[in-house]
Structures are given as C-alpha cells and as structure tokens.
Design a protein around this motif. Structure first.
Motif, PDB file in Angstrom:
ATOM      1  N   GLY A 157       0.814  -1.217   0.000  1.00  0.00           N
ATOM      2  CA  GLY A 157       0.000   0.000   0.000  1.00  0.00           C
ATOM      3  C   GLY A 157       0.843   1.260   0.000  1.00  0.00           C
ATOM      4  N   ILE A 158       1.928   1.252   0.751  1.00  0.00           N
ATOM      5  CA  ILE A 158       2.835   2.410   0.762  1.00  0.00           C
ATOM      6  C   ILE A 158       3.449   2.612  -0.619  1.00  0.00           C
ATOM      7  CG2 ILE A 158       5.012   3.286   1.695  1.00  0.00           C
ATOM      8  CD1 ILE A 158       4.265   1.841   4.337  1.00  0.00           C
ATOM      9  N   ALA A 159       3.847   1.509  -1.251  1.00  0.00           N
ATOM     10  CA  ALA A 159       4.418   1.600  -2.594  1.00  0.00           C
ATOM     11  C   ALA A 159       3.391   2.127  -3.596  1.00  0.00           C
ATOM     12  CB  ALA A 159       4.941   0.231  -3.030  1.00  0.00           C
ATOM     13  N   ALA A 160       2.122   1.732  -3.453  1.00  0.00           N
ATOM     14  CA  ALA A 160       1.080   2.239  -4.340  1.00  0.00           C
ATOM     15  C   ALA A 160       0.870   3.732  -4.158  1.00  0.00           C
ATOM     16  CB  ALA A 160      -0.230   1.485  -4.093  1.00  0.00           C
ATOM     17  N   PHE A 161       1.029   4.236  -2.928  1.00  0.00           N
ATOM     18  CA  PHE A 161       0.932   5.677  -2.682  1.00  0.00           C
ATOM     19  C   PHE A 161       2.036   6.423  -3.434  1.00  0.00           C
ATOM     20  CE2 PHE A 161       1.944   9.500  -0.213  1.00  0.00           C
ATOM     21  CZ  PHE A 161       0.689  10.102  -0.177  1.00  0.00           C
ATOM     22  N   LEU A 162       3.232   5.851  -3.454  1.00  0.00           N
ATOM     23  CA  LEU A 162       4.324   6.456  -4.218  1.00  0.00           C
ATOM     24  C   LEU A 162       4.019   6.434  -5.718  1.00  0.00           C
ATOM     25  CD1 LEU A 162       7.385   4.920  -2.316  1.00  0.00           C
ATOM     26  CD2 LEU A 162       6.397   7.215  -2.059  1.00  0.00           C
ATOM     27  N   ALA A 163       3.371   5.362  -6.196  1.00  0.00           N
ATOM     28  CA  ALA A 163       2.993   5.290  -7.610  1.00  0.00           C
ATOM     29  C   ALA A 163       1.980   6.370  -7.967  1.00  0.00           C
ATOM     30  CB  ALA A 163       2.431   3.902  -7.925  1.00  0.00           C
ATOM     31  N   LEU A 164       1.064   6.673  -7.048  1.00  0.00           N
ATOM     32  CA  LEU A 164       0.090   7.744  -7.284  1.00  0.00           C
ATOM     33  C   LEU A 164       0.820   9.073  -7.466  1.00  0.00           C
ATOM     34  CD1 LEU A 164      -2.780   8.896  -7.383  1.00  0.00           C
ATOM     35  CD2 LEU A 164      -2.713   9.035  -4.865  1.00  0.00           C
ATOM     36  N   GLY A 165       1.794   9.353  -6.603  1.00  0.00           N
ATOM     37  CA  GLY A 165       2.571  10.573  -6.760  1.00  0.00           C
ATOM     38  C   GLY A 165       3.305  10.605  -8.094  1.00  0.00           C
ATOM     39  N   HIS A 166       3.763   9.462  -8.528  1.00  0.00           N
ATOM     40  CA  HIS A 166       4.499   9.364  -9.797  1.00  0.00           C
ATOM     41  C   HIS A 166       3.610   9.752 -10.983  1.00  0.00           C
ATOM     42  CE1 HIS A 166       7.533   6.813 -12.334  1.00  0.00           C
ATOM     43  NE2 HIS A 166       7.101   7.864 -13.006  1.00  0.00           N
ATOM     44  N   ILE A 167       2.402   9.196 -11.074  1.00  0.00           N
ATOM     45  CA  ILE A 167       1.555   9.491 -12.237  1.00  0.00           C
ATOM     46  C   ILE A 167       1.109  10.953 -12.217  1.00  0.00           C
ATOM     47  CG2 ILE A 167      -0.575   8.674 -11.114  1.00  0.00           C
ATOM     48  CD1 ILE A 167       0.314   8.569 -14.870  1.00  0.00           C
ATOM     49  N   LEU A 168       0.858  11.513 -11.045  1.00  0.00           N
ATOM     50  CA  LEU A 168       0.461  12.918 -10.974  1.00  0.00           C
ATOM     51  C   LEU A 168       1.607  13.826 -11.418  1.00  0.00           C
ATOM     52  CD1 LEU A 168      -1.536  12.891  -7.615  1.00  0.00           C
ATOM     53  CD2 LEU A 168      -2.468  13.016  -9.938  1.00  0.00           C
ATOM     54  N   TRP A 169       2.829  13.502 -10.986  1.00  0.00           N
ATOM     55  CA  TRP A 169       3.990  14.284 -11.422  1.00  0.00           C
ATOM     56  C   TRP A 169       4.201  14.162 -12.925  1.00  0.00           C
ATOM     57  CZ3 TRP A 169       8.143  11.973 -13.845  1.00  0.00           C
ATOM     58  CH2 TRP A 169       9.194  12.835 -14.177  1.00  0.00           C
ATOM     59  N   SER A 170       4.098  12.938 -13.445  1.00  0.00           N
ATOM     60  CA  SER A 170       4.321  12.711 -14.868  1.00  0.00           C
ATOM     61  C   SER A 170       3.293  13.446 -15.718  1.00  0.00           C
ATOM     62  CB  SER A 170       4.267  11.199 -15.152  1.00  0.00           C
ATOM     63  OG  SER A 170       4.439  10.939 -16.524  1.00  0.00           O
ATOM     64  N   HIS A 171       2.044  13.429 -15.280  1.00  0.00           N
ATOM     65  CA  HIS A 171       0.996  14.120 -16.028  1.00  0.00           C
ATOM     66  C   HIS A 171       1.232  15.633 -16.015  1.00  0.00           C
ATOM     67  CE1 HIS A 171      -2.815  15.042 -17.793  1.00  0.00           C
ATOM     68  NE2 HIS A 171      -3.290  15.607 -16.698  1.00  0.00           N
ATOM     69  N   ARG A 172       1.647  16.150 -14.872  1.00  0.00           N
ATOM     70  CA  ARG A 172       1.925  17.593 -14.782  1.00  0.00           C
ATOM     71  C   ARG A 172       3.083  17.968 -15.707  1.00  0.00           C
ATOM     72  NH1 ARG A 172       5.220  21.069 -11.789  1.00  0.00           N
ATOM     73  NH2 ARG A 172       4.246  23.091 -11.341  1.00  0.00           N
ATOM     74  N   ALA A 173       4.108  17.144 -15.757  1.00  0.00           N
ATOM     75  CA  ALA A 173       5.248  17.424 -16.635  1.00  0.00           C
ATOM     76  C   ALA A 173       4.835  17.415 -18.101  1.00  0.00           C
ATOM     77  CB  ALA A 173       6.351  16.390 -16.390  1.00  0.00           C
ATOM     78  N   ALA A 174       3.957  16.486 -18.469  1.00  0.00           N
ATOM     79  CA  ALA A 174       3.485  16.420 -19.852  1.00  0.00           C
ATOM     80  C   ALA A 174       2.671  17.654 -20.214  1.00  0.00           C
ATOM     81  CB  ALA A 174       2.662  15.150 -20.062  1.00  0.00           C
ATOM     82  N   ARG A 175       1.854  18.119 -19.281  1.00  0.00           N
ATOM     83  CA  ARG A 175       1.044  19.324 -19.544  1.00  0.00           C
ATOM     84  C   ARG A 175       1.932  20.553 -19.712  1.00  0.00           C
ATOM     85  NH1 ARG A 175      -3.717  20.176 -15.423  1.00  0.00           N
ATOM     86  NH2 ARG A 175      -4.054  21.887 -16.891  1.00  0.00           N
ATOM     87  N   LEU A 176       2.956  20.656 -18.872  1.00  0.00           N
ATOM     88  CA  LEU A 176       3.862  21.789 -18.972  1.00  0.00           C
ATOM     89  C   LEU A 176       4.599  21.784 -20.308  1.00  0.00           C
ATOM     90  CD1 LEU A 176       5.336  21.919 -15.345  1.00  0.00           C
ATOM     91  CD2 LEU A 176       3.724  23.522 -16.397  1.00  0.00           C
ATOM     92  N   ARG A 177       5.018  20.612 -20.765  1.00  0.00           N
ATOM     93  CA  ARG A 177       5.685  20.536 -22.070  1.00  0.00           C
ATOM     94  C   ARG A 177       4.731  20.941 -23.185  1.00  0.00           C
ATOM     95  NH1 ARG A 177       8.668  15.310 -24.763  1.00  0.00           N
ATOM     96  NH2 ARG A 177      10.336  15.885 -23.298  1.00  0.00           N
TER      97      ARG A 177
END
Length: 383
Positions: free
Chosen positions: A358-378
């Motif tokens: 569950g802790i690892a899945a929480f880190l994965a959630l942060g990962h997809i949110l960061w990745s999506h934000r980076a794609a939008r900025l590009r």
C-alpha cells in the motif's frame, strides 16, 4: 492475427509468472528460503528489462514474423533448460534466457497490434494482445502451481515448453509474411532514453507494478502461513486472481478509450492504496479472502491498456521502442517489488507485505500525478 498474438502472450505470461505458484517446492528442492527462491522472479525481470529494448532495436529491420518466431524459440529453449536445471544458479540462468525471448516477442506483438488498429480502437486492440498475459494468471499460473505440487516443479516447465512450441507454429502459419513497419535501430532507443518526460511516463509502469509485486510474489507463502492453505487453496486463490486480471484487462481497455488514460491510472492507484493493506489483516473467512484477491487483481490489471495508449500519444514515432521499454518496465517493477517483498518478508514477516504494498502504491500515485503535470507543462511550452 491479434488473437494469435494474444495466445502466444499467454505462453509468455505462463512461463514468466508460473514460478509464483510453486516457490515453496523450488525452495525445498534446493534447500533455500522462499525469499531466496523469489529471486527467480527478480532475475527474469532484470534480464527482460535489460535485454528487451536492445534486442527489439537490433532486430528492427527484420520482418515481424521472423522476430516473433525467434523470440518464442529462444523462450522455449529457456524453458527446456529450466526443466533440466541441476541447481538454483543454473535455473536462474535459464530464466534469464527465457526472458530474452519474451523480451523480443511481447513488445513487438503490441507494436504490431497498435500499428494495425485505428486510434479510436487502439486501447481495445492493445488490451486484446495483453489479454493472453492476463489469461495466464487465470489458467497458466494456477495450473503450473497445481502441476508442480502434484508431479514436481520440473513438470510445470515441460508443460510451458510444449505450449511454446505450439506458439511458434501459430506465429509461422498465422502471422503474414513480410510484415514490416518503420525500421528501428539503437539510435531510436537512445532518443527515447534521453527524453526525460517519456522515460518518466514509462517508469510509471515500474512504480505501479512494483507495488503489486511486493505482495503478489509471496502470496502463496502468505496464504499458506495465515490461512493454512496448501496446494488446492493456493491454486484456487490464483485462479480467482486470474479471473480478476482478465476482466480488469478488458475493462481497462474500455476505460482508457472512454475516460482517458490518466484518470484511469489515478483511480487504479487509489484503489491499490486501499486494498493491499487489507492483506496484512489475514486471516479472514475464506470467501472474503477470495473476494479480496479478485478485486485486488481487477484493479491491478486494468492499467496496462491506458498506460500503453498514453505512451503512444507521447512518442508515436518511436512506438516499437517505447513499447519495448514499457514491457521492460513491467519486469523492472516485478524485480523491484519482488526484492522489496523478500526484504519485508525476511525482516517483518508475511503480515507486513500488504502494508508495504500500500505504501508503494501511494508512491505510484505521486508518480503518475507528477508525470501528467510534466506532460502538460511541455505541451503548454510547445504551444
């Protein structure tokens, strides 16, 4: 042709994950712990991760039918050596060879399906190809575990070899001759590897599946210790898990086409954060455990089609390489998850596996949110 590729991916999935169903017999055979035997998954995963992108790039100018058949042939040879392995190191080496063959087949099969499908149905086409991998969770992994407990673990590898040989025949007779797309080379691999945004998106696969494999790799020992289940109980749980995987895979393609890739993956991360810690509360009534396995698998295997659609939208000109790297990321995730799960098992026991996942899945959630934000900025910067 898509269903031929799916059937062959069933063979790949069975060979890749079948050891999950009989880690305990292998551990007993070589007088090692279950955590040490879990390295059979880690070695396979790391080998796939390293070799798949390179082999796909090196064979980019070769006809797709030949690459697919060659990949299955190498995989079959690896299975034969697994069945004959006299020691754990030899078995690990044979697993690495099988991973090389799988790393040639699966991403090329996905690239073929994507290239031959219109954009509006691409998610479903990719889900259909990956369907074989998830079907292996329903039939292949539980069947392999049952065979291993009944006839010995070597017999399970012989069965995988037999179906792999049938897969080679299917590819050679059903996939059209001369099927080629834009050639790829090692330079294309270098382009993708240097693109931080695309690589960050690819590595979400590692984050998401790594969280799942913290728990999934050791679900057999977990159920044996907490529920007192032996061969039949563990096999039933794996079957239920597989049914959820199949339904989740097909549902994930539908979600990706209708809801969008990122909302789909955010939802699935949240579901994993909630579900996996529940396994740390075992034992429960058997029916509740089976329901938990089903729902956990359903949401876990719903992410692949959406992830592939997103990656193709980020790097459409490098589809083969991106999908190869994504397939590699699957096995990096399983390697990391297996290694973390083994460390948790050794230090804190089976009861901690669900919480760790569950802790690892929480880190994965942060990962997809960061990745999506980076794609939008590009995208905004390009506009």
């Amino acid at each position: 042709m898509i269903w031929t590729l799916s059937a062959c991916n069933f063979v790949i999935g069975m060979g890749a994950f079948v050891v999950i169903g009989f880690l305990r017999p292998v551990a007993d055979a070589f007088a090692v712990s279950s955590g040490t035997a879990g390295w059979l998954m880690t070695v396979y995963a790391l080998s796939y991760a390293v070799l798949s992108p390179v082999l796909v790039s090196l064979t980019g100018a070769v006809g797709r039918r030949r690459v697919l058949a060659a990949g299955l042939a190498i995989f079959a040879l690896g299975m034969a050596l697994c069945a004959l392995a006299p020691s754990l190191p030899v078995l690990m080496g044979a697993r690495a060879l099988a991973a090389a063959g799988a790393g040639m087949f699966t991403p090329v099969s996905a690239a073929v399906a994507a290239a031959l499908s219109p954009p509006e149905t691409r998610g479903r086409a990719l889900a259909a190809v990956v369907f074989g991998l998830t079907l292996a969770q329903v039939a292949g992994v539980p069947a392999g575990g049952w065979i291993a407990y009944t006839f010995g673990w070597r017999a399970a590898f012989w069965v995988v070899l037999a179906v792999a040989l049938a897969g080679i025949w299917l590819v050679w007779t059903r996939v059209p001759r001369g099927l080629r797309f834009r050639p790829v080379a090692l330079s294309d691999l270098g382009i993708v590897l240097r693109d931080g945004l695309v690589m960050g998106a690819i590595l979400f696969t590692t984050s998401f599946l790594g969280a799942i494999f913290v728990l999934y790799t050791f679900v057999g020992p977990l159920l044996s210790e907490t529920m007192g289940w032996g061969r039949d109980g563990v096999t039933l749980a794996l079957v239920v898990f597989g049914v959820g995987a199949v339904i989740g895979n097909l549902g994930g393609g539908w979600m990706a086409d209708r809801l969008g890739a990122v909302p789909t993956m955010v939802t699935l991360c949240i579901a994993q954060i909630v579900l996996m810690p529940a396994f740390s509360g075992l034992p429960y009534p058997p029916a509740l455990v089976l329901l938990l396995c089903f729902v956990w698998s359903l949401v876990g295997w719903s992410f692949m089609a959406g992830q592939q659609v997103r990656l193709l939208s980020l790097a459409p000109e490098e589809a083969s390489v991106v999908l190869a790297l994504n397939a590699a990321a699957i096995y990096v995730g399983s390697a990391i998850g297996s290694a973390v799960g083994g460390a948790v098992l050794s230090s804190a026991g089976t009861g901690a596996l669900g919480v760790a996942g569950g802790i690892a899945a929480f880190l994965a959630l942060g990962h997809i949110l960061w990745s999506h934000r980076a794609a939008r900025l590009r995208s905004l910067g390009a506009g």
